[in-house]
Design a protein around this motif. Structure first.
Motif, PDB file in Angstrom:
ATOM      1  N   SER A  94       0.799  -1.194  -0.111  1.00 19.63           N
ATOM      2  CA  SER A  94      -0.040  -0.080   0.045  1.00 19.63           C
ATOM      3  C   SER A  94       0.857   1.289  -0.086  1.00 19.63           C
ATOM      4  O   SER A  94       2.213   1.201   0.338  1.00 19.63           O
ATOM      5  CB  SER A  94      -0.998   0.158   1.171  1.00 19.63           C
ATOM      6  OG  SER A  94      -0.155   0.101   2.524  1.00 19.63           O
ATOM      7  N   THR A  97      -0.041   1.576  -9.091  1.00 21.62           N
ATOM      8  CA  THR A  97      -1.529   1.479  -9.484  1.00 21.62           C
ATOM      9  C   THR A  97      -2.109   3.011 -10.131  1.00 21.62           C
ATOM     10  O   THR A  97      -1.231   4.002 -10.064  1.00 21.62           O
ATOM     11  CB  THR A  97      -2.333   1.241  -8.160  1.00 21.62           C
ATOM     12  OG1 THR A  97      -2.032   2.465  -7.259  1.00 21.62           O
ATOM     13  CG2 THR A  97      -2.194   0.075  -7.794  1.00 21.62           C
ATOM     14  N   THR A 111      -5.053   4.243  -9.605  1.00 21.88           N
ATOM     15  CA  THR A 111      -5.834   5.167  -8.859  1.00 21.88           C
ATOM     16  C   THR A 111      -5.187   5.047  -7.234  1.00 21.88           C
ATOM     17  O   THR A 111      -4.538   4.080  -6.837  1.00 21.88           O
ATOM     18  CB  THR A 111      -7.259   4.334  -8.713  1.00 21.88           C
ATOM     19  OG1 THR A 111      -7.119   3.412  -8.499  1.00 21.88           O
ATOM     20  CG2 THR A 111      -7.799   4.714  -9.770  1.00 21.88           C
ATOM     21  N   THR A 130      -5.245  -1.092  -4.452  1.00 19.70           N
ATOM     22  CA  THR A 130      -6.075  -1.643  -5.567  1.00 19.70           C
ATOM     23  C   THR A 130      -5.130  -2.564  -6.255  1.00 19.70           C
ATOM     24  O   THR A 130      -3.961  -2.482  -5.919  1.00 19.70           O
ATOM     25  CB  THR A 130      -6.975  -0.534  -6.468  1.00 19.70           C
ATOM     26  OG1 THR A 130      -5.764   0.296  -7.105  1.00 19.70           O
ATOM     27  CG2 THR A 130      -7.732   0.531  -5.621  1.00 19.70           C
ATOM     28  N   ASP A 180      -5.192  -2.275  -9.824  1.00 21.20           N
ATOM     29  CA  ASP A 180      -5.316  -1.537 -11.043  1.00 21.20           C
ATOM     30  C   ASP A 180      -4.004  -1.095 -11.727  1.00 21.20           C
ATOM     31  O   ASP A 180      -3.774   0.110 -11.653  1.00 21.20           O
ATOM     32  CB  ASP A 180      -6.364  -0.536 -11.224  1.00 21.20           C
ATOM     33  CG  ASP A 180      -6.023   0.772 -10.407  1.00 21.20           C
ATOM     34  OD1 ASP A 180      -6.676   1.708 -10.991  1.00 21.20           O
ATOM     35  OD2 ASP A 180      -5.354   0.380  -9.228  1.00 21.20           O
TER      36      ASP A 180
END
Length: 120
Positions: A51, A98, A100, A104, A106
């Motif tokens: 994260s 990522t 976004t 996540t 993506d």
């Protein structure tokens, strides 16, 4: 976004190696980072993700317990510590970011890859 991965090389089985990936272009700490690899003739494989704050990590089953992902937000860098390397770990390793914010999956921005070769 630009991602520059480095640290690959030729090592013997049982060795350790640490990959680094430096990111630029936007606020590094807001985005999760991940590591993937692709061996010749195989599909790309997810290895690990972390994260933005570094407080959460997630690993693929094939590397759980051997590889560790970490990040230094002050240096805009994510790391992959790889221990007990085996010949089957030979691949091009990619870092990704990522698209976004938040933790996540993506991953929309990719580095150029760094080759890791493990000899038996």
């Amino acid at each position: 976004v630009q991602l520059q991965a480095y640290g690959g090389g030729l090592v013997q089985a049982g060795s350790s190696l640490r990959l680094s990936c430096v990111a630029s272009g936007r606020t590094f700490s807001l985005y999760a980072m991940g590591w993937f690899r692709q061996a010749p003739g195989k599909e790309r494989e997810f290895l690990a993700a972390i994260s933005g704050s570094g407080s959460r990590t997630y690993y693929g089953d094939s590397v759980k317990g051997r590889f560790t992902i970490s990040r230094d937000n002050a240096q805009n860098t994510v790391y992959l510590q790889m221990n007990s390397l085996q010949p089957e770990d030979t691949a091009v390793y990619y870092c990704a970011q990522t698209s976004t914010k938040g933790f996540t999956a993506d991953f929309g921005s990719w580095g150029q890859g760094t080759l890791v070769t493990v000899s038996s």
